[in-house]
Design a protein around this motif. Structure first.
Motif, PDB file in Angstrom:
ATOM      1  N   PHE A 165     110.562 -19.756  69.558  1.00  0.00           N
ATOM      2  CA  PHE A 165     110.493 -19.169  70.849  1.00  0.00           C
ATOM      3  C   PHE A 165     109.870 -18.064  70.988  1.00  0.00           C
ATOM      4  CE2 PHE A 165     114.410 -21.601  73.007  1.00  0.00           C
ATOM      5  CZ  PHE A 165     114.069 -22.820  73.040  1.00  0.00           C
ATOM      6  N   GLU A 166     109.916 -16.790  70.486  1.00  0.00           N
ATOM      7  CA  GLU A 166     109.416 -15.761  71.022  1.00  0.00           C
ATOM      8  C   GLU A 166     108.191 -15.247  70.135  1.00  0.00           C
ATOM      9  OE1 GLU A 166     107.654 -12.272  68.576  1.00  0.00           O
ATOM     10  OE2 GLU A 166     109.015 -13.688  67.586  1.00  0.00           O
ATOM     11  N   ARG A 167     108.016 -16.664  69.188  1.00  0.00           N
ATOM     12  CA  ARG A 167     106.417 -16.431  68.835  1.00  0.00           C
ATOM     13  C   ARG A 167     106.190 -17.609  69.291  1.00  0.00           C
ATOM     14  NH1 ARG A 167     109.478 -16.962  63.946  1.00  0.00           N
ATOM     15  NH2 ARG A 167     109.551 -19.030  64.107  1.00  0.00           N
ATOM     16  N   ASN A 168     106.563 -18.567  70.006  1.00  0.00           N
ATOM     17  CA  ASN A 168     105.468 -19.590  71.469  1.00  0.00           C
ATOM     18  C   ASN A 168     104.938 -20.489  70.531  1.00  0.00           C
ATOM     19  OD1 ASN A 168     104.851 -20.494  73.953  1.00  0.00           O
ATOM     20  ND2 ASN A 168     103.024 -19.648  73.961  1.00  0.00           N
ATOM     21  N   ASP A 169     105.474 -20.856  69.390  1.00  0.00           N
ATOM     22  CA  ASP A 169     105.145 -21.908  69.204  1.00  0.00           C
ATOM     23  C   ASP A 169     104.999 -23.427  69.114  1.00  0.00           C
ATOM     24  OD1 ASP A 169     104.974 -20.440  66.262  1.00  0.00           O
ATOM     25  OD2 ASP A 169     107.121 -21.198  65.619  1.00  0.00           O
ATOM     26  N   ASP A 170     104.008 -24.398  68.850  1.00  0.00           N
ATOM     27  CA  ASP A 170     103.637 -25.225  69.433  1.00  0.00           C
ATOM     28  C   ASP A 170     104.572 -26.087  69.048  1.00  0.00           C
ATOM     29  OD1 ASP A 170     102.412 -26.849  71.313  1.00  0.00           O
ATOM     30  OD2 ASP A 170     100.943 -27.254  69.887  1.00  0.00           O
ATOM     31  N   VAL A 171     106.105 -25.809  69.152  1.00  0.00           N
ATOM     32  CA  VAL A 171     106.788 -27.650  69.177  1.00  0.00           C
ATOM     33  C   VAL A 171     107.655 -27.571  70.334  1.00  0.00           C
ATOM     34  CG1 VAL A 171     108.706 -27.967  68.114  1.00  0.00           C
ATOM     35  CG2 VAL A 171     106.899 -26.737  66.104  1.00  0.00           C
ATOM     36  N   LEU A 172     108.339 -28.706  70.351  1.00  0.00           N
ATOM     37  CA  LEU A 172     109.196 -29.226  71.786  1.00  0.00           C
ATOM     38  C   LEU A 172     109.981 -29.580  71.001  1.00  0.00           C
ATOM     39  CD1 LEU A 172     110.609 -30.428  73.821  1.00  0.00           C
ATOM     40  CD2 LEU A 172     109.858 -32.397  73.481  1.00  0.00           C
ATOM     41  N   TYR A 173     110.729 -28.556  71.328  1.00  0.00           N
ATOM     42  CA  TYR A 173     112.961 -28.377  70.825  1.00  0.00           C
ATOM     43  C   TYR A 173     113.427 -29.651  72.123  1.00  0.00           C
ATOM     44  CZ  TYR A 173     116.721 -27.531  67.748  1.00  0.00           C
ATOM     45  OH  TYR A 173     117.712 -27.113  66.979  1.00  0.00           O
ATOM     46  N   LEU A 174     114.710 -29.884  71.053  1.00  0.00           N
ATOM     47  CA  LEU A 174     114.979 -30.947  71.711  1.00  0.00           C
ATOM     48  C   LEU A 174     116.842 -30.768  70.831  1.00  0.00           C
ATOM     49  CD1 LEU A 174     113.215 -34.759  71.852  1.00  0.00           C
ATOM     50  CD2 LEU A 174     112.982 -33.052  73.672  1.00  0.00           C
ATOM     51  N   CYS A 175     117.819 -30.641  71.922  1.00  0.00           N
ATOM     52  CA  CYS A 175     118.665 -29.999  72.458  1.00  0.00           C
ATOM     53  C   CYS A 175     119.859 -31.931  72.917  1.00  0.00           C
ATOM     54  CB  CYS A 175     119.362 -28.835  72.676  1.00  0.00           C
ATOM     55  SG  CYS A 175     120.954 -28.901  72.529  1.00  0.00           S
ATOM     56  N   TYR A 176     120.119 -32.101  71.833  1.00  0.00           N
ATOM     57  CA  TYR A 176     121.402 -33.050  72.204  1.00  0.00           C
ATOM     58  C   TYR A 176     123.078 -32.983  71.831  1.00  0.00           C
ATOM     59  CZ  TYR A 176     117.229 -35.730  71.115  1.00  0.00           C
ATOM     60  OH  TYR A 176     116.004 -36.275  70.607  1.00  0.00           O
ATOM     61  N   ASP A 177     122.866 -32.328  73.107  1.00  0.00           N
ATOM     62  CA  ASP A 177     124.509 -31.255  73.417  1.00  0.00           C
ATOM     63  C   ASP A 177     125.574 -32.608  74.053  1.00  0.00           C
ATOM     64  OD1 ASP A 177     126.084 -29.955  74.689  1.00  0.00           O
ATOM     65  OD2 ASP A 177     125.343 -29.137  75.968  1.00  0.00           O
ATOM     66  N   ASN A 178     125.967 -32.938  72.852  1.00  0.00           N
ATOM     67  CA  ASN A 178     127.428 -33.465  72.852  1.00  0.00           C
ATOM     68  C   ASN A 178     129.263 -32.407  73.129  1.00  0.00           C
ATOM     69  OD1 ASN A 178     128.404 -33.237  70.563  1.00  0.00           O
ATOM     70  ND2 ASN A 178     127.201 -35.105  69.377  1.00  0.00           N
ATOM     71  N   GLN A 179     128.080 -31.475  73.268  1.00  0.00           N
ATOM     72  CA  GLN A 179     129.772 -30.029  73.231  1.00  0.00           C
ATOM     73  C   GLN A 179     130.520 -29.841  72.175  1.00  0.00           C
ATOM     74  OE1 GLN A 179     130.877 -30.786  77.433  1.00  0.00           O
ATOM     75  NE2 GLN A 179     129.547 -30.496  78.389  1.00  0.00           N
ATOM     76  N   ALA A 180     130.351 -30.438  71.279  1.00  0.00           N
ATOM     77  CA  ALA A 180     131.127 -30.270  69.856  1.00  0.00           C
ATOM     78  C   ALA A 180     130.212 -30.056  69.097  1.00  0.00           C
ATOM     79  CB  ALA A 180     132.516 -30.603  70.223  1.00  0.00           C
ATOM     80  N   TYR A 181     131.224 -30.040  66.636  1.00  0.00           N
ATOM     81  CA  TYR A 181     130.635 -30.124  66.163  1.00  0.00           C
ATOM     82  C   TYR A 181     131.612 -32.212  65.897  1.00  0.00           C
ATOM     83  CZ  TYR A 181     128.783 -25.942  64.998  1.00  0.00           C
ATOM     84  OH  TYR A 181     128.252 -24.906  65.520  1.00  0.00           O
ATOM     85  N   MET A 182     130.815 -33.029  66.640  1.00  0.00           N
ATOM     86  CA  MET A 182     131.671 -34.198  66.842  1.00  0.00           C
ATOM     87  C   MET A 182     131.324 -34.916  65.124  1.00  0.00           C
ATOM     88  SD  MET A 182     132.081 -34.091  69.679  1.00  0.00           S
ATOM     89  CE  MET A 182     131.942 -34.192  70.819  1.00  0.00           C
ATOM     90  N   ASN A 183     131.064 -34.262  64.300  1.00  0.00           N
ATOM     91  CA  ASN A 183     130.173 -35.268  63.169  1.00  0.00           C
ATOM     92  C   ASN A 183     130.938 -34.869  61.771  1.00  0.00           C
ATOM     93  OD1 ASN A 183     128.611 -36.588  60.496  1.00  0.00           O
ATOM     94  ND2 ASN A 183     128.010 -34.585  60.415  1.00  0.00           N
ATOM     95  N   THR A 184     131.961 -33.354  62.403  1.00  0.00           N
ATOM     96  CA  THR A 184     132.848 -32.521  61.037  1.00  0.00           C
ATOM     97  C   THR A 184     134.031 -33.126  61.631  1.00  0.00           C
ATOM     98  OG1 THR A 184     132.098 -30.623  62.146  1.00  0.00           O
ATOM     99  CG2 THR A 184     131.046 -32.048  60.185  1.00  0.00           C
ATOM    100  N   GLY A 185     134.479 -33.247  62.996  1.00  0.00           N
ATOM    101  CA  GLY A 185     136.292 -33.512  63.008  1.00  0.00           C
ATOM    102  C   GLY A 185     135.714 -32.572  64.930  1.00  0.00           C
ATOM    103  N   VAL A 186     134.953 -32.710  65.772  1.00  0.00           N
ATOM    104  CA  VAL A 186     135.388 -31.915  66.880  1.00  0.00           C
ATOM    105  C   VAL A 186     136.135 -30.584  66.592  1.00  0.00           C
ATOM    106  CG1 VAL A 186     136.032 -33.417  68.661  1.00  0.00           C
ATOM    107  CG2 VAL A 186     135.686 -34.182  67.223  1.00  0.00           C
ATOM    108  N   GLN A 187     135.230 -29.897  66.407  1.00  0.00           N
ATOM    109  CA  GLN A 187     134.936 -28.455  66.550  1.00  0.00           C
ATOM    110  C   GLN A 187     134.751 -28.088  67.359  1.00  0.00           C
ATOM    111  OE1 GLN A 187     133.825 -30.220  63.098  1.00  0.00           O
ATOM    112  NE2 GLN A 187     136.120 -29.712  62.185  1.00  0.00           N
TER     113      GLN A 187
END
Length: 334
Positions: free
Chosen positions: A144-166
């Protein structure tokens, strides 16, 4: 092009037949020429919101960029279920990064395309809330600070689901996870912790920030398409319910994603250069209990003695979002 105002012809539903729309206004997913960038055959759980979110978002990005897209994917659920070695469900150039450096890897890919003179190739970084709001937060802020030409997509499922729902810093207050158990005087996740990454992204003054939900397909596709027309750093935060981690029925994924918006707990908005430019009004406001009750991670709030004070604090949070983002049409709901 402005998005066409849709009238809902089927009373009591949120659906509209695409045959009623001009072809140019139909959703990407309704088009037989969609790229199916995340194809069938992956190993996501039934009702996985992240699989839906990634499919919708990348297909929309591909259409907007004339199919010239490279994706960098953080370690996490999306990476694990879509690319079990030696198989893959991706039909685009796709790079697996570490858990915390997807934004940095995407920046490198973008720089390589710039050196090669390929400004037509657009770069996307994507990851879950753990790889975005926690482990990858430093790399993301740098992008963000460098304003790099990238689109970042965050898929928010609100926890670490892959490692045991932490718990992650996107886990909502009072939610039960493997590390915020439903025990003690204040069960579940602690109030007052976590990060609001869309607002942090806005604080960097980047060209485009938005929130989206898999329950609002046309809105999600429109925001991705709009982001792809801009240059510089862009960020879209997408709510993707997880039946496993939320303790919800697989068929309730879209319903829960919609209720999160209708309660005000997950406001839908867009911002440009740090200023909110548009927010999506709530059509039918509902109390937070309607969203919380179908989820086992909040079951401790509805026992023999309901946690009235906790529910009131969650409702107050929704009310603040409604006021802050002006989510109610006062002429209709005042």
């Amino acid at each position: 092009m402005e998005m066409q105002q849709i009238k809902f012809y089927q009373t009591g539903t949120f659906t509209v037949g695409n045959r009623l729309l001009d072809e140019t206004q139909r959703s990407v997913q309704a088009n037989m020429q969609r790229t199916n960038s995340l194809n069938s055959g992956h190993r996501a759980c039934q009702g996985c919101g992240e699989a839906l979110g990634a499919r919708y978002a990348i297909d929309a990005a591909m259409r907007a960029a004339n199919n010239q897209v490279i994706a960098c994917n953080a370690t996490g659920c999306l990476e694990v279920f879509s690319t079990p070695y030696p198989e893959t469900s991706w039909q685009i150039p796709w790079i697996h990064s570490l858990f915390g450096n997807a934004a940095a890897v995407a920046t490198g890919v973008m720089a390589a395309m710039k050196v090669k003179g390929r400004r037509d190739v657009r770069v996307i970084a994507q990851g879950g809330d753990g790889g975005t709001t926690d482990i990858g937060f430093g790399c993301l802020s740098g992008m963000f600070e460098r304003n790099d030409d990238v689109l970042y997509l965050c898929y928010d499922n609100q926890a670490y689901m892959n490692t045991g729902v932490q718990r992650s810093s996107a886990t909502p207050p009072a939610a039960r996870t493997a590390t915020t158990m439903a025990v003690g005087a204040a069960p579940g996740n602690t109030f007052g912790q976590g990060k609001n990454v869309p607002e942090i992204a806005m604080a960097h003054g980047i060209p485009y920030v938005a929130t989206a939900s898999v329950a609002y397909l046309r809105d999600l596709e429109e925001k991705v398409s709009r982001a792809m027309t801009a240059r510089g750093a862009r960020y879209i935060h997408i709510l993707v319910p997880c039946p496993l981690g939320w303790g919800a029925a697989p068929h309730d994924t879209i319903r829960l994603a919609r209720l999160a918006v209708e309660t005000g707990l997950f406001p839908l908005f867009e911002a440009e250069h740090g200023e909110v430019t548009h927010s999506t009004p709530i059509r039918h406001r509902v109390p937070v209990e309607e969203y919380l009750k179908p989820q086992k991670r909040f079951a401790h709030l509805f026992g023999k003695t309901p946690a009235v004070d906790t529910l009131a604090r969650i409702q107050a949070q929704a009310d603040r979002n409604i006021r802050k983002y002006r989510l109610m049409d006062e002429r209709r709901h005042g």
